[in-house]
Design a protein around this motif. Structure first.
Motif, PDB file in Angstrom:
ATOM      1  N   GLY A 153       5.950   6.549  -2.081  1.00  0.00           N
ATOM      2  CA  GLY A 153       5.939   5.296  -1.334  1.00  0.00           C
ATOM      3  C   GLY A 153       7.304   4.693  -1.092  1.00  0.00           C
ATOM      4  O   GLY A 153       7.616   4.257   0.022  1.00  0.00           O
ATOM      5  N   SER A 194       2.531   1.928  -3.337  1.00  0.00           N
ATOM      6  CA  SER A 194       1.618   2.393  -4.389  1.00  0.00           C
ATOM      7  C   SER A 194       1.400   3.900  -4.342  1.00  0.00           C
ATOM      8  O   SER A 194       0.831   4.480  -5.271  1.00  0.00           O
ATOM      9  CB  SER A 194       0.266   1.682  -4.257  1.00  0.00           C
ATOM     10  N   GLN A 195       1.885   4.555  -3.267  1.00  0.00           N
ATOM     11  CA  GLN A 195       1.752   6.000  -3.141  1.00  0.00           C
ATOM     12  C   GLN A 195       2.868   6.710  -3.921  1.00  0.00           C
ATOM     13  O   GLN A 195       3.922   6.118  -4.188  1.00  0.00           O
ATOM     14  CB  GLN A 195       1.805   6.412  -1.665  1.00  0.00           C
ATOM     15  N   ARG A 233       0.830  -1.208   0.000  1.00  0.00           N
ATOM     16  CA  ARG A 233       0.000   0.000   0.000  1.00  0.00           C
ATOM     17  C   ARG A 233       0.864   1.258   0.000  1.00  0.00           C
ATOM     18  O   ARG A 233       0.557   2.231  -0.701  1.00  0.00           O
ATOM     19  CB  ARG A 233      -0.919  -0.006   1.217  1.00  0.00           C
TER      20      ARG A 233
END
Length: 275
Positions: free
Chosen positions: A154, A150-151, A147
């Motif tokens: 990130g 995916s930023q 997660r």
């Protein structure tokens, strides 16, 4: 008479508050016992892996192994209550810390808050199994790493997180080798308890530091390669150590060290630690 009665009432209330505080402190110390049980179990599983056996050498694997033992569910509930009590105690300390040098106050607040979060997380693991559920620490870490990756920033965030974990690992090694852990303890009576504190403290903190250092390295590797599967948690870190040349020997030593850390937390810190 009224004044005497009022003074006596205040004294009684103060005594009751002191008794309640002592009771809360005793409950909080159970959190150290819970941490000791958890780390000792992880150490035993790590030693089994080094000897060619199986098992999951992380918090969820250790609690799952405990749940399968006769009477294990009662010990899990005991550890859950202790961890939550210690987390609440440290959280309250974070709000109450004040006075003196502001830098030291905020440093103490950060330490207390970090401890509260750490024991709260351990308590959640015990709580999940106490209520009949299960968890997978490794899969959870992979999921959260994915997660974050995916930023937009990130990889940087994951890399910083890995560096922080590795830094904590280095601090644990330093704290063990220099016996700085003694600052967390009050007076320890008798040579036997003194020697036990020294052996378990040095061996335990060093082993815990090594495992965190490897774990931080794996998280950094996940950031560099943008591959969340490389962030495999504590079990993955210990298995990575086992795959190195003579890794079984190193993992066996770390496993024994983690058992020492468990003994230090459960016997020494729980009994003589400052609160």
């Amino acid at each position: 008479m009224d004044r005497t009665h009022g003074s006596g009432g205040k004294f009684t209330q103060a005594a009751e508050r002191a008794a309640d505080s002592k009771g809360f402190e005793r409950a909080a110390r159970v959190g150290y016992v819970a941490s000791g049980v958890l780390h000792a179990l992880i150490g035993i599983i790590a030693f089994q892996i080094a000897s060619g056996g199986g098992g999951n050498a992380d918090s969820s694997g250790a609690v799952a192994a405990l749940s399968q033992q006769p009477g294990g569910i009662f010990l899990i509930w005991f550890c859950f209550v202790g961890c939550i009590a210690l987390a609440l105690f440290q959280a309250s300390r974070a709000f109450l810390d004040r006075g003196g040098d502001k830098k030291e106050v905020w440093k103490k607040r950060a330490t207390d808050a970090g401890t509260a979060i750490a024991y709260g997380a351990i308590g959640v693991t015990f709580g999940i199994f106490a209520l009949g559920g299960s968890s997978d620490s490794e899969q959870s870490q992979v999921t959260w790493t994915a997660r974050l990756l995916s930023q937009p920033t990130g990889q940087l965030l994951v890399g910083v997180g890995g560096a922080v974990i590795a830094g904590i690992g280095l601090y644990f090694i330093y704290k063990g080798l220099t016996q700085k852990f003694r600052e967390d303890l009050g007076p320890i009576p008798g040579q036997t308890w003194q020697r036990t504190a020294t052996v378990t403290g040095i061996g335990g903190y060093t082993a815990k530091g090594i495992s965190l250092l490897i774990l931080g390295g794996l998280v950094i590797a996940a950031a560099v390669t943008a591959d969340p599967e490389k962030s495999t948690g504590l079990d993955g870190a210990l298995r990575t150590l086992n795959e190195a040349p003579l890794g079984w020997l190193a993992l066996g030593a770390v496993g024994v060290g983690l058992i020492f850390y468990g003994l230090y937390m459960g016997l020494i810190r729980a009994r003589f630690g400052k609160l």
